[in-house]
Design an enzyme around this catalytic site. Structure first.
Site, PDB file in Angstrom:
ATOM      1  CE  LYS A  32      -4.922  -0.288 -20.192  1.00 52.39           C
ATOM      2  NZ  LYS A  32      -5.249  -1.201 -19.125  1.00 52.39           N
ATOM      3  CD  GLU A  67     -16.464  -3.630 -26.999  1.00 55.07           C
ATOM      4  OE1 GLU A  67     -17.152  -3.387 -27.988  1.00 55.07           O
ATOM      5  OE2 GLU A  67     -16.364  -2.850 -26.041  1.00 55.07           O
ATOM      6  CG  ASP A  92      -6.014   1.112 -16.292  1.00 55.52           C
ATOM      7  OD1 ASP A  92      -5.535   0.330 -17.122  1.00 55.52           O
ATOM      8  OD2 ASP A  92      -7.201   1.069 -15.912  1.00 55.52           O
ATOM      9  CE  LYS A 143      -9.039   0.168 -18.430  1.00 58.15           C
ATOM     10  NZ  LYS A 143      -9.192  -0.233 -17.026  1.00 58.15           N
TER      11      LYS A 143
HETATM   12  N1  HSE Z   1      -5.928  -2.577 -13.729  1.00 57.30           N
HETATM   13  C1  HSE Z   1      -7.154  -2.318 -14.417  1.00 57.30           C
HETATM   14  C2  HSE Z   1      -8.280  -2.157 -13.429  1.00 57.30           C
HETATM   15  C3  HSE Z   1      -7.527  -3.397 -15.386  1.00 57.30           C
HETATM   16  O1  HSE Z   1      -8.054  -2.265 -12.213  1.00 57.30           O
HETATM   17  O2  HSE Z   1      -9.384  -1.894 -13.843  1.00 57.30           O
HETATM   18  C4  HSE Z   1      -6.740  -3.292 -16.650  1.00 57.30           C
HETATM   19  O3  HSE Z   1      -7.054  -2.119 -17.332  1.00 57.30           O
END
Ligand code: HSE
Length: 432
Positions: A110, A134, A206, A210
């Site tokens: 990612k 994916e 994070d 995404k």
């Molecule tokens: N640490 C992320 C989460 C998962 O808690 O969704 C990896 O992207």
């Protein structure tokens, strides 16, 4: 040896044998016969690259343990590269090397895609080979393929969702048990959801990576993680969540990629949001992820499931590997297509409703001073609530639709008022 009469063997070079890598290798072994029966492709794990060769690794029969990832990518014994090592370097160089050698690549990386996706997509298309990812977004939930394939003709207006399980777990505990942020975070760490250093999750980085990838695919435009406006959950209190409930909302950390029709610009952002309790996203609990795609023709579609974890992520990797292997057999690939540069709307220009909490002195004239700030900035109040906290009071306002820059001016003015002791979290309402 393949037992299927028309079996086509595809030899995999797997880079990384951590949580996802080991789950993937095990899943290939378990599913190998079924995959062959259904697709005519026999997947063989030929080489697995690991960092620590001294550690014990259980590999399937015939798989060779290698310590040099470049040797795997360049090997004539490897047809398809599965990159599960993560990080930017050397993963980036390895993927470019594999694509340049016309080897399809499946990756769950990612961070790399959110930074260098555009360059990697061009390299894959130039090499006429597959780059599938994916698993890079929301683990086991099929989202990239539906966006790329099923919805490729859809006029998508918005994609938004809960794309980080750790923060959803923390907010669930704060909401359902009234737990403090630090207590909920400690529980998430104890259960292995949150890292010892939880920054990437709790600060929204994070989720930003995404939503950058999702926005790029959904809108055919290049959005990088650094382009995403990002606020985490560290300033949210259990009291904010309880008040939001009274107003009819759940508090969720959302990634949002939205086409603003007035300006034809994209607003791509991550922030804690007020989700109407009637919206299905409000019911997504614990560490689950869910993404809602709104299209003009399709209406609302919701994708829900496990956004992380070895096996769910390995499942997404395997689906991509089978597709790439079938394409390899047919001598074809799934082009990623053209991506335009994104026209992004700055956060200061978005319009929505807001919830603002203030701790104030509980004495005559305070409400007048506070509402005067809203009036001067042309922000209209839709609802308000006051609770006593000792000799002070908590005032919570829900606004009508307002421009972010006007609301930010209000916050600046509140901070300069003597009667305002604390300006709490600003929560944006997402339309149901
Ligand atoms: N640490 C992320 C989460 C998962 O808690 O969704 C990896 O992207």
């Amino acid at each position: 040896m393949p037992s299927h009469p028309s079996a086509h063997v595809v030899r995999l070079g797997v880079l990384g044998h951590g949580v996802v890598g080991s789950a993937f290798v095990a899943l290939v072994s378990q599913q190998s016969d079924d995959i062959l029966a259904r697709s005519g492709v026999r997947l063989e794990v030929a080489q697995v690259c690991i960092r620590d060769t001294k550690k014990k690794h259980t590999l399937p029969k015939g798989a060779v343990l290698v310590s040099d990832p470049y040797a795997v990518v360049q090997s004539s014994e490897v047809d398809l590269v599965v990159e599960l090592m993560g990080g930017i370097d050397p993963a980036s160089e390895l993927i470019f090397a594999a694509l340049n050698a016309n080897k399809p690549v499946v990756t769950a990386n990612k961070a790399l895609l959110a930074r260098h996706g555009a360059e990697l997509f061009s390299a894959a298309d130039a090499a006429s080979t597959d780059l599938l990812f994916e698993a890079a977004v929301c683990g086991g939930i099929p989202l990239i393929r539906p966006l790329r394939e099923s919805l490729r003709g859809e006029p998508i207006t918005r994609v938004m969702g809960i794309v980080n399980g750790t923060t959803n777990f923390i907010l669930t505990k704060m909401s359902e048990l009234g737990a403090d942020y630090q207590v909920a975070l400690a529980e998430a760490q104890q259960l292995g959801f949150a890292e010892a250093d939880p920054t990437a999750d709790v600060q929204g980085h994070d989720a930003a990576a995404k939503i950058a990838i999702i926005a790029s695919i959904a809108f055919g435009t290049t959005v990088r993680a650094d382009d995403v406006y990002c606020e985490g959950i560290t300033k949210i209190t259990a009291a904010d969540i309880a008040i939001a409930h009274k107003f009819g909302f759940a508090v969720k950390l959302l990634g949002v990629a939205e086409l603003i029709s007035k300006s034809s610009k994209l607003s791509v952002r991550v922030h804690p949001a007020l989700v109407p309790l009637t919206n299905p996203l409000a019911a997504v609990r614990e560490s689950f992820n869910a993404v809602v795609v709104d299209g003009r023709a399709s209406g609302s579609l919701m994708f829900y499931g496990r956004g992380a974890g070895g096996e769910p992520t390995a499942s997404a990797v395997l689906g991509d590997v089978i597709d790439a292997a079938i394409n390899l057999r047919k001598g074809t690939h799934a082009p990623l297509g053209a991506f335009t540069e994104a026209k992004l709307l700055p956060i200061s220009e978005i319009n929505c409703e807001y919830m603002i909490g203030l701790e104030v002195a509980d004495k005559p004239g305070v409400l007048h001073a506070v509402t005067g700030v809203f009036a001067r900035n042309s922000v209209s109040i839709r609802a308000a609530e006051q609770d006593g906290i000792g000799s002070d009071a908590r005032l919570v306002f829900l606004t009508h639709d307002a421009k972010e820059s006007a609301v930010q001016s209000c916050l600046t003015e509140f901070k300069s008022l003597d009667v305002v002791k604390h300006v709490g979290a600003l929560l944006r309402v997402v339309a149901g």
